[in-house]
Scaffold this motif. Structure first.
Motif, PDB file in Angstrom:
ATOM      1  N   ARG A   1      -6.209  -9.060  -4.079  1.00 45.35           N
ATOM      2  CA  ARG A   1      -5.190  -8.880  -5.111  1.00 45.35           C
ATOM      3  C   ARG A   1      -3.858  -9.416  -4.615  1.00 45.35           C
ATOM      4  O   ARG A   1      -3.449  -9.146  -3.481  1.00 45.35           O
ATOM      5  CB  ARG A   1      -5.027  -7.392  -5.448  1.00 45.35           C
TER       6      ARG A   1
ATOM      7  N   ARG B   1       2.187   1.813  -3.430  1.00 51.02           N
ATOM      8  CA  ARG B   1       1.136   2.320  -4.317  1.00 51.02           C
ATOM      9  C   ARG B   1       0.645   3.691  -3.895  1.00 51.02           C
ATOM     10  O   ARG B   1      -0.285   4.240  -4.478  1.00 51.02           O
ATOM     11  CB  ARG B   1      -0.047   1.344  -4.345  1.00 51.02           C
TER      12      ARG B   1
ATOM     13  N   LEU C   1       0.829  -1.209   0.000  1.00 54.00           N
ATOM     14  CA  LEU C   1       0.000   0.000   0.000  1.00 54.00           C
ATOM     15  C   LEU C   1       0.859   1.253   0.000  1.00 54.00           C
ATOM     16  O   LEU C   1       0.551   2.244  -0.675  1.00 54.00           O
ATOM     17  CB  LEU C   1      -0.929   0.007   1.219  1.00 54.00           C
TER      18      LEU C   1
ATOM     19  N   ASN D   1     -10.825  -1.546  -8.763  1.00 50.66           N
ATOM     20  CA  ASN D   1     -10.877  -1.074  -7.377  1.00 50.66           C
ATOM     21  C   ASN D   1      -9.784  -0.062  -7.058  1.00 50.66           C
ATOM     22  O   ASN D   1     -10.036   0.952  -6.389  1.00 50.66           O
ATOM     23  CB  ASN D   1     -10.766  -2.269  -6.426  1.00 50.66           C
ATOM     24  N   ILE D   2      -8.564  -0.328  -7.520  1.00 51.07           N
ATOM     25  CA  ILE D   2      -7.450   0.582  -7.233  1.00 51.07           C
ATOM     26  C   ILE D   2      -7.699   1.943  -7.859  1.00 51.07           C
ATOM     27  O   ILE D   2      -7.387   2.985  -7.264  1.00 51.07           O
ATOM     28  CB  ILE D   2      -6.125  -0.011  -7.742  1.00 51.07           C
ATOM     29  N   ASP D   3      -8.288   1.970  -9.056  1.00 50.91           N
ATOM     30  CA  ASP D   3      -8.628   3.246  -9.695  1.00 50.91           C
ATOM     31  C   ASP D   3      -9.578   4.055  -8.811  1.00 50.91           C
ATOM     32  O   ASP D   3      -9.413   5.264  -8.634  1.00 50.91           O
ATOM     33  CB  ASP D   3      -9.277   3.013 -11.061  1.00 50.91           C
TER      34      ASP D   3
ATOM     35  N   THR E   1      -7.656   5.343  -5.696  1.00 47.04           N
ATOM     36  CA  THR E   1      -6.738   6.430  -6.045  1.00 47.04           C
ATOM     37  C   THR E   1      -7.489   7.731  -6.288  1.00 47.04           C
ATOM     38  O   THR E   1      -7.071   8.801  -5.844  1.00 47.04           O
ATOM     39  CB  THR E   1      -5.931   6.052  -7.298  1.00 47.04           C
TER      40      THR E   1
ATOM     41  N   ASP F   1      -4.910   5.123 -12.145  1.00 45.13           N
ATOM     42  CA  ASP F   1      -3.897   5.124 -11.087  1.00 45.13           C
ATOM     43  C   ASP F   1      -2.578   5.687 -11.616  1.00 45.13           C
ATOM     44  O   ASP F   1      -1.932   6.511 -10.955  1.00 45.13           O
ATOM     45  CB  ASP F   1      -3.714   3.691 -10.580  1.00 45.13           C
TER      46      ASP F   1
ATOM     47  N   ILE G   1      -0.967   4.609  -1.256  1.00 43.91           N
ATOM     48  CA  ILE G   1      -2.296   4.604  -0.638  1.00 43.91           C
ATOM     49  C   ILE G   1      -2.114   4.846   0.854  1.00 43.91           C
ATOM     50  O   ILE G   1      -1.480   4.046   1.543  1.00 43.91           O
ATOM     51  CB  ILE G   1      -3.026   3.275  -0.890  1.00 43.91           C
TER      52      ILE G   1
END
Length: 594
Positions: free
Chosen positions: A216, A141, A138, A260-262, A265, A345, A143
């Protein structure tokens, strides 16, 4: 016998009424519905209508109507249980012969409880040494911990039974965990965690319940993503990732992303209106959820071929909807001398939130996007392909109702093709005349059907208070369009309905929503007689829209409660009068509870 409601809902979902009816009746599409000769009475002109959006049929001649189960009951002369078994066999579904609705409700609550506790356990792992790999991922990334907390992100451990043991200690059973899809069983009967060594994404519905999970991997192992299979509380067609947060946004639209990540972000960057479908293509059920919160959608998918295909599919689904649809096309990023694809992202990380806001504000409407897509299919230096382009793009422009828009887009198309504006406008008008002729024929048929509907008919269900009943019909229609509107009906008791039949439908619909289920007109057949289903099908012919649903619902509720007050008279302590008074006070406070 009583079949579980979830089983009936799934059976109806798998038994498309157009497919079922088509095996008995020759149907032709006219506008949004299908028409044919009624199989229940002799006629020379087809007055038998099938509505795929509502999954019901109705004959304007003999007034038979209902859902797919009702149709099979009538056409095959079967009672309800045997009609259900008939359709289940057709859909290759096993019929649960011994479950009850009460047991189903208990299992639903148990699954929601174990999902909630599992989500808390996954989140707690981010602070434990065993979850350090996910926490580090995380951080890579970018986050933040606050964002992780808002979305309930967590870590599944690199162990076979860590979650299993943690939930067993809390008092849950292996059966509970299997029902929630959190554990799986191998051929030898050994039960182990489904999600291991993954970043975990709880899927939270509009009511705030954890209904499923996505996981993921942290490396390049397969499968990259793993999701909860459909359970008693989860259907991917009826959920959107991030909807529990996005529904609170102050922005005027929703951004529909691919993953989900999009979504995460974008929320972290300040775009709290982002959601993702549980897969690349929207479903009708998901659009109903979205329509409750916004009337504008911005489609934002990856700029690779798969993303472009997903965009086209969603445009097609939304083309006749109430949404204003715009398309945000992400530019390709220059890397090592070449332009490469990027997702949301990537863009936020490399370009920042300000740059994304700029392209969001400048995103193309669906007509711009569709015209570009048409042009990309042709080599416009070839005369034959230029002619083909002119034919396809003129039909697209002809669909616009505004004459100024048609002229503007015809000019753009002419410039793209290298032909005169006059020639393109001529083709557009030719396509428009052809389209208008088809629409007039459809309208004539619809007017004939509407006239037949207005004729007096022999009702087995009669109304004692017509004004109230019309409002009650409106409430039922709106709840069938969007079950989430049940939240606005908390001050409306079913006892206030003048029609016992409509009161029964209202109670069923609000109860289903409170339990996290969505009922369709077809699934109501389990609770209605054939005469009642025919009556409901007739009611659903009335035009209702979600465009001003909340205002319409308030008006209907006001009519129902006031009518109930008049019928009851001044009876001290009467619950209906108390409900009316509560509603008046609420309206006086601007809709807020005092």
């Amino acid at each position: 016998m009583a079949f579980p409601q979830r089983f009936l809902d799934e059976l109806v979902d798998r038994s498309d009424i157009v497919d079922v009816v088509s095996s008995y009746v020759s149907l032709s599409k006219k506008g949004g519905n299908y028409f044919g000769l009624c199989p229940f009475h002799n006629e020379k002109t087809g007055s038998f209508s099938v509505a795929p959006d509502k999954q019901i049929y109705y004959c304007f001649g003999c007034h038979h109507g209902g859902g797919v189960i009702q149709f099979v009951m009538e056409i095959e002369n079967l009672d309800f249980p045997n009609a259900v078994r008939f359709l289940a066999k057709r859909a290759n579904m096993e019929v649960p012969e011994d479950n009850t609705g009460l047991e189903e409700s208990r299992r639903r609550q148990r699954v929601l409880a174990v999902n909630r506790d599992a989500a808390r356990w996954f989140y707690s792992n981010l602070s434990r040494p065993e979850g350090a790999a996910v926490a580090a991922y995380l951080e890579r990334r970018k986050i933040s911990r606050k964002t992780a907390m808002n979305f309930g992100l967590g870590a599944s451990l690199d162990q076979w039974d860590a979650l299993l043991n943690a939930m067993l200690e809390k008092g849950y059973t292996k059966a509970d965990l299997l029902a929630a899809g959190l554990v799986v069983s191998n051929q030898k009967g050994r039960i182990y965690d489904k999600f291991r060594n993954r970043l975990m994404f709880p899927v939270i519905d509009v009511k705030g319940d954890v209904v499923a999970f996505g996981g993921r991997v942290l490396d390049k192992s397969e499968p990259k993503y793993m999701n909860t299979t459909e359970t008693i509380v989860y259907s991917k067609r009826r959920n959107l990732y991030g909807i529990n947060l996005a529904k609170k946004t102050k922005r005027p639209n929703f951004i529909l992303c691919e993953g989900n990540i999009d979504v995460i972000t974008l929320h972290q960057a300040g775009f709290d209106n982002a959601v993702a479908s549980m897969g690349t293509a929207l479903t009708t059920e998901q659009t109903k959820i979205l329509s409750r919160y916004t009337k504008e959608l911005v489609l934002c998918f990856d700029n690779d071929n798969a993303g472009q295909l997903a965009t086209q599919k969603n445009i097609e689904l939304l083309k006749d909807s109430e949404f204003n649809v715009r398309i945000l096309q992400l530019p390709r990023r220059l890397a090592d001398g070449e332009y490469v694809k990027q997702d949301v992202d990537d863009f936020i990380k490399f370009q920042g939130a300000v740059a994304f806001e700029a392209i969001l504000n400048g995103s193309a409407n669906q007509m711009d996007y569709r015209m570009e897509a048409v042009a990309s299919k042709y080599d416009l230096s070839d005369p034959e392909q230029k002619i083909a382009y002119g034919g396809e793009v003129s039909a697209l422009i002809a669909s616009l109702s505004n004459a100024v828009e048609r002229e503007v887009y015809a000019g753009r198309a002419a410039e793209t093709a290298g032909i005169s504006r006059t020639a393109m406008l001529t083709e557009v008008e030719r396509a428009r005349r052809k389209k208008g002729s088809q629409e007039r024929r459809t309208l004539q048929r619809e007017n004939l059907n509407a006239a037949a509907l207005r004729q007096p008919r022999d009702r087995t269900i009669r109304y004692t208070d017509l004004r109230s009943a019309m409002a009650e019909e409106g409430v039922v229609c709106l709840l069938l369009l969007d079950g989430a509107l049940a939240d606005k009906c908390r001050d409306l008791p079913a006892e206030a309905f003048s029609s016992p039949f409509l009161g029964k439908l209202f109670a069923l619909l609000t109860e289903a929503w409170s339990e996290g289920r969505t009922m369709t007109a077809a699934s109501l057949s389990a609770h209605c007689t054939p005469e009642e289903m025919s009556h409901l099908s007739a009611i659903l012919q009335r035009p209702e829209s979600l465009a001003n649903a909340e205002r319409a619902l308030e008006d209907y509720i006001q009519v129902i409660l006031r009518s109930a007050e008049k019928r009851q008279g001044e009876r001290p302590g009467d619950p209906l009068l108390a409900a009316v008074e509560k509603y008046k006070q609420k309206k006086g406070n601007g809709g807020k509870q005092s």
